[in-house]
Design a protein around this motif. Structure first.
Motif, mmCIF file in Angstrom:
data_model
loop_
_atom_site.group_PDB
_atom_site.id
_atom_site.type_symbol
_atom_site.label_atom_id
_atom_site.label_comp_id
_atom_site.label_asym_id
_atom_site.label_seq_id
_atom_site.Cartn_x
_atom_site.Cartn_y
_atom_site.Cartn_z
ATOM 1 N N CYS A 36 19.156 -17.695 35.407
ATOM 2 C CA CYS A 36 19.715 -16.805 35.418
ATOM 3 C C CYS A 36 17.925 -14.817 36.291
ATOM 4 O O CYS A 36 18.416 -14.408 35.533
ATOM 5 C CB CYS A 36 19.787 -16.242 33.789
ATOM 6 N N GLY A 37 17.620 -15.926 36.410
ATOM 7 C CA GLY A 37 16.823 -14.904 36.691
ATOM 8 C C GLY A 37 16.945 -14.683 38.365
ATOM 9 O O GLY A 37 18.132 -14.450 39.363
ATOM 10 N N PRO A 38 15.481 -13.506 38.565
ATOM 11 C CA PRO A 38 16.113 -12.251 39.521
ATOM 12 C C PRO A 38 16.306 -13.238 40.949
ATOM 13 O O PRO A 38 16.349 -12.139 41.899
ATOM 14 C CB PRO A 38 15.365 -11.326 39.422
ATOM 15 N N THR A 39 15.103 -14.423 41.024
ATOM 16 C CA THR A 39 15.021 -14.510 42.652
ATOM 17 C C THR A 39 16.068 -16.140 43.637
ATOM 18 O O THR A 39 15.515 -16.344 42.072
ATOM 19 C CB THR A 39 13.687 -14.957 42.627
ATOM 20 N N ASP A 40 15.701 -15.768 44.201
ATOM 21 C CA ASP A 40 16.573 -17.011 45.069
ATOM 22 C C ASP A 40 15.328 -17.461 45.553
ATOM 23 O O ASP A 40 15.253 -17.004 46.601
ATOM 24 C CB ASP A 40 17.752 -16.955 45.828
ATOM 25 N N TYR A 41 15.135 -19.142 46.197
ATOM 26 C CA TYR A 41 13.707 -19.498 46.411
ATOM 27 C C TYR A 41 14.499 -20.026 47.585
ATOM 28 O O TYR A 41 15.462 -20.760 47.833
ATOM 29 C CB TYR A 41 13.353 -20.514 45.791
ATOM 30 N N VAL A 42 14.322 -19.902 49.002
ATOM 31 C CA VAL A 42 15.012 -20.539 50.419
ATOM 32 C C VAL A 42 13.838 -20.987 51.078
ATOM 33 O O VAL A 42 12.780 -21.099 51.387
ATOM 34 C CB VAL A 42 16.059 -19.198 51.231
ATOM 35 N N GLY A 53 18.653 -18.035 40.911
ATOM 36 C CA GLY A 53 18.563 -17.267 40.219
ATOM 37 C C GLY A 53 17.342 -17.530 39.768
ATOM 38 O O GLY A 53 16.779 -18.111 37.954
ATOM 39 N N VAL A 54 15.862 -18.089 39.913
ATOM 40 C CA VAL A 54 14.516 -18.100 39.156
ATOM 41 C C VAL A 54 14.205 -17.291 38.456
ATOM 42 O O VAL A 54 13.818 -16.100 39.115
ATOM 43 C CB VAL A 54 14.169 -18.777 40.473
ATOM 44 N N ARG A 55 13.227 -17.424 37.349
ATOM 45 C CA ARG A 55 12.214 -16.156 37.370
ATOM 46 C C ARG A 55 10.570 -16.251 37.896
ATOM 47 O O ARG A 55 10.583 -16.922 38.521
ATOM 48 C CB ARG A 55 12.292 -16.141 35.424
ATOM 49 N N HIS A 56 10.408 -14.990 37.799
ATOM 50 C CA HIS A 56 8.993 -14.780 38.355
ATOM 51 C C HIS A 56 8.458 -15.771 38.328
ATOM 52 O O HIS A 56 7.606 -16.346 36.300
ATOM 53 C CB HIS A 56 8.369 -13.448 37.936
ATOM 54 N N GLY A 57 7.503 -16.561 38.748
ATOM 55 C CA GLY A 57 6.145 -17.923 37.827
ATOM 56 C C GLY A 57 6.642 -19.294 37.742
ATOM 57 O O GLY A 57 5.573 -19.983 37.612
#
Length: 84
Positions: A36-42, A53-57
């Motif tokens: 549910c985090g704000p970032t997608d790792y691509v 939906g990764v959270r920071h860190g």
């Protein structure tokens, strides 16, 4: 309304070295993690979403293996440079 997520392009690692472990891609092509985090790792090579939906860190110490064969890590992270 769906929240727009940031896309973090991961750093490609040299595959010629051979120590450590990596999070493999899923057989169905979906991200290895969905949160549910704000970032997608691509993927730094093909732009496939490896973690959504990764959270920071989170996952700063992991290496992600993409279906395209690229080994990826979070830029500036402490993930091992030598992988298998």
């Amino acid at each position: 309304m769906e929240q727009r997520r940031e896309r973090l392009v991961l750093e490609i690692l040299d595959r010629d070295t051979s120590r450590g472990f990596a999070v493999p891609t899923r057989e169905d092509g979906s991200p290895s993690f969905q949160g549910c985090g704000p970032t997608d790792y691509v993927c730094g090579r093909c732009a496939r979403v490896l973690a959504s939906g990764v959270r920071h860190g989170a996952f700063a110490c992991l290496v992600f293996r993409c279906a395209c064969g690229a080994m990826n890590r979070v830029p500036g992270s402490s993930a091992p440079v030598e992988i298998s």
